[in-house]
Motif scaffolding. Structure first.
Motif, PDB file in Angstrom:
ATOM      1  N   ASN A 110      27.828  61.976-103.397  1.00 17.41           N
ATOM      2  CA  ASN A 110      28.476  61.733-102.114  1.00 17.41           C
ATOM      3  C   ASN A 110      28.349  60.272-101.686  1.00 17.41           C
ATOM      4  OD1 ASN A 110      29.304  64.347-101.990  1.00 17.41           O
ATOM      5  ND2 ASN A 110      27.826  64.988-100.459  1.00 17.41           N
ATOM      6  N   ARG A 111      27.199  59.661-101.951  1.00 18.73           N
ATOM      7  CA  ARG A 111      27.060  58.244-101.587  1.00 18.73           C
ATOM      8  C   ARG A 111      27.973  57.387-102.462  1.00 18.73           C
ATOM      9  NH1 ARG A 111      21.244  55.380-101.559  1.00 18.73           N
ATOM     10  NH2 ARG A 111      21.595  55.378-103.820  1.00 18.73           N
ATOM     11  N   CYS A 141      27.116  62.722 -94.716  1.00 15.99           N
ATOM     12  CA  CYS A 141      26.961  62.537 -96.160  1.00 15.99           C
ATOM     13  C   CYS A 141      28.026  63.297 -96.947  1.00 15.99           C
ATOM     14  CB  CYS A 141      25.561  62.972 -96.591  1.00 15.99           C
ATOM     15  SG  CYS A 141      25.162  62.594 -98.321  1.00 15.99           S
ATOM     16  N   HIS A 148      30.871  54.773-101.237  1.00 19.30           N
ATOM     17  CA  HIS A 148      30.995  53.389-101.700  1.00 19.30           C
ATOM     18  C   HIS A 148      32.370  53.146-102.320  1.00 19.30           C
ATOM     19  CE1 HIS A 148      27.001  52.157-100.737  1.00 19.30           C
ATOM     20  NE2 HIS A 148      26.397  52.888-101.645  1.00 19.30           N
ATOM     21  N   CYS A 159      23.650  59.386 -96.488  1.00 19.78           N
ATOM     22  CA  CYS A 159      23.193  59.936 -97.765  1.00 19.78           C
ATOM     23  C   CYS A 159      21.865  59.312 -98.181  1.00 19.78           C
ATOM     24  CB  CYS A 159      24.240  59.694 -98.854  1.00 19.78           C
ATOM     25  SG  CYS A 159      25.748  60.685 -98.683  1.00 19.78           S
ATOM     26  N   THR A 160      21.730  58.002 -97.933  1.00 18.92           N
ATOM     27  CA  THR A 160      20.478  57.319 -98.268  1.00 18.92           C
ATOM     28  C   THR A 160      19.316  57.921 -97.487  1.00 18.92           C
ATOM     29  OG1 THR A 160      21.634  55.257 -98.775  1.00 18.92           O
ATOM     30  CG2 THR A 160      19.280  55.098 -98.260  1.00 18.92           C
ATOM     31  N   HIS A 191      23.653  61.429-104.562  1.00 17.03           N
ATOM     32  CA  HIS A 191      24.209  60.274-105.272  1.00 17.03           C
ATOM     33  C   HIS A 191      25.718  60.395-105.439  1.00 17.03           C
ATOM     34  CE1 HIS A 191      20.596  58.025-106.182  1.00 17.03           C
ATOM     35  NE2 HIS A 191      19.990  59.136-106.577  1.00 17.03           N
ATOM     36  N   SER A 249      28.705  57.216 -93.860  1.00 20.04           N
ATOM     37  CA  SER A 249      28.433  58.153 -94.951  1.00 20.04           C
ATOM     38  C   SER A 249      27.364  57.662 -95.915  1.00 20.04           C
ATOM     39  CB  SER A 249      29.725  58.440 -95.723  1.00 20.04           C
ATOM     40  OG  SER A 249      30.665  59.076 -94.901  1.00 20.04           O
ATOM     41  N   ALA A 250      27.496  56.434 -96.411  1.00 16.03           N
ATOM     42  CA  ALA A 250      26.551  55.938 -97.417  1.00 16.03           C
ATOM     43  C   ALA A 250      25.140  55.882 -96.852  1.00 16.03           C
ATOM     44  CB  ALA A 250      26.997  54.568 -97.922  1.00 16.03           C
ATOM     45  N   ASP A 251      24.988  55.335 -95.648  1.00 17.79           N
ATOM     46  CA  ASP A 251      23.648  55.249 -95.043  1.00 17.79           C
ATOM     47  C   ASP A 251      23.075  56.632 -94.771  1.00 17.79           C
ATOM     48  OD1 ASP A 251      23.733  52.509 -95.138  1.00 17.79           O
ATOM     49  OD2 ASP A 251      24.356  52.267 -93.039  1.00 17.79           O
ATOM     50  N   ASP A 263      25.681  54.790-108.347  1.00 17.99           N
ATOM     51  CA  ASP A 263      25.374  56.129-107.838  1.00 17.99           C
ATOM     52  C   ASP A 263      25.915  57.216-108.751  1.00 17.99           C
ATOM     53  OD1 ASP A 263      23.722  56.335-105.529  1.00 17.99           O
ATOM     54  OD2 ASP A 263      25.261  55.299-104.372  1.00 17.99           O
TER      55      ASP A 263
END
Length: 334
Positions: free
Chosen positions: A70-71, A38, A75, A50-51, A68, A46-48, A87
């Protein structure tokens, strides 16, 4: 330039998870990896990651802005600009005082073609962080895309005063001076940039642009090839090469270069203007060719092109029209 919130910051999230007992479970390794992913915007995961961190239910609300941010950075890196904007909006909702989010949101809005909002966010960033050279450089890029060349040059002067060794400011200063028709000063700036950055493709491209506009095609080609050896997928350099090939009557070679322009990275220097120009030239050279659109196109109502390498010189009592890639005569101020 802020890319993501660093490990030293997000490690506080790990502390929160440990205190909540999350890491006492078999998921310790997975959560540790998610926390690491993240913070790295250039990783596919990375995005997943952070989620999953934010959806774990263990993250304190006052730290959700980190997830948000970092996500959104992930993106943005992947070119998913709408998701990134969403985000960054949420990150600001959770923590409106964190300056770097305004900077990153400005970059997203820049790519989406929303120049006014991008400038507004850069202003907020400067208000919160103080004078930062990188922010003025990005303001200069925006003004240049709008054809406001004197304002762009002023921003670059501020950036250089803050960081005299900043090569991006030198490169853009050379290009803006060339856009203004000041080829002699532009050449001197480009020479400085090449001297300072012998492995910087953008510096060679800037010097090639000046040479092209001075009709010194052999010198321009030498610098273009050097730029492409350092950065193969460089749309603006490929565009310059194609224009020279076209002028020399090598239409097949020119068409091949223009097609490669459309395959390059849209975030690189002068890329979007080059890709717009390449489509126009291919339509002329190959009227029946189907030219693929740019991914993540800017909204039509807000789209403005950056001056391409073939822009005519801007002089007093003339105005640069980005959408037409030309200058027109205007009434001089009284």
């Amino acid at each position: 330039m802020p890319r993501f919130i660093a490990i030293s910051t997000i490690s506080r999230l790990a502390v929160a998870f440990i205190c909540a007992g999350t890491f006492a479970t078999p998921g310790l390794a997975g959560m540790t990896q998610d926390l690491a992913d993240c913070t790295a915007a250039d990783r596919k995961a990375s995005a997943d990651a952070c989620t999953r961190v934010m959806n774990s239910g263990r993250l304190p609300k006052n730290q959700l802005y980190i997830g948000h941010f970092n996500r959104g950075s992930a993106h943005f890196h992947a070119g998913s600009y709408d998701k990134a904007l969403s985000d960054f909006d949420k990150s600001i909702d959770y923590n409106p005082g964190y300056a770097d989010t305004y900077y990153k949101r400005a970059l997203v809005q820049h790519e989406r073609g929303d120049r006014e909002r991008s400038l507004a966010d850069l202003d907020r960033y400067l208000e919160k962080r103080g004078e930062i050279a990188e922010a003025h450089i990005n303001r200069a890029r925006l003004f240049r895309r709008r054809g406001e060349l004197n304002q762009a040059f002023s921003e670059l002067q501020k950036a250089s005063a803050l960081d005299p060794g900043e090569i991006k400011a030198q490169i853009l200063r050379a290009l803006v001076l060339s856009d203004l028709g000041e080829q002699g000063p532009a050449r001197l700036e480009a020479e400085k940039a090449v001297t300072a950055g012998a492995d910087n493709a953008d510096a060679y491209y800037a010097r090639a642009t000046v040479a092209f506009r001075e009709a010194s095609y052999a010198a321009a080609l030498t610098d273009i090839e050097k730029a492409l050896s350092l950065k193969a997928a460089f749309p603006a350099a490929l565009m310059l090469r194609g224009r020279i090939e076209e002028q020399q009557g090598e239409k097949d070679k020119a068409a091949a270069s223009f097609k490669k322009v459309l395959e390059g990275a849209p975030k690189s220097l002068d890329a979007r203007a080059a890709q717009d120009d390449a489509r126009a030239r291919l339509t002329t050279l190959e009227p029946l060719a189907v030219v693929a659109p740019v991914s993540n196109p800017a909204p039509q109502s807000q789209s403005r092109s950056e001056p391409a390498a073939s822009v005519a010189r801007v002089s007093e009592c003339r105005r640069f029209i980005p959408s037409a890639q030309t200058t027109v005569a205007v009434e001089c101020p009284k």
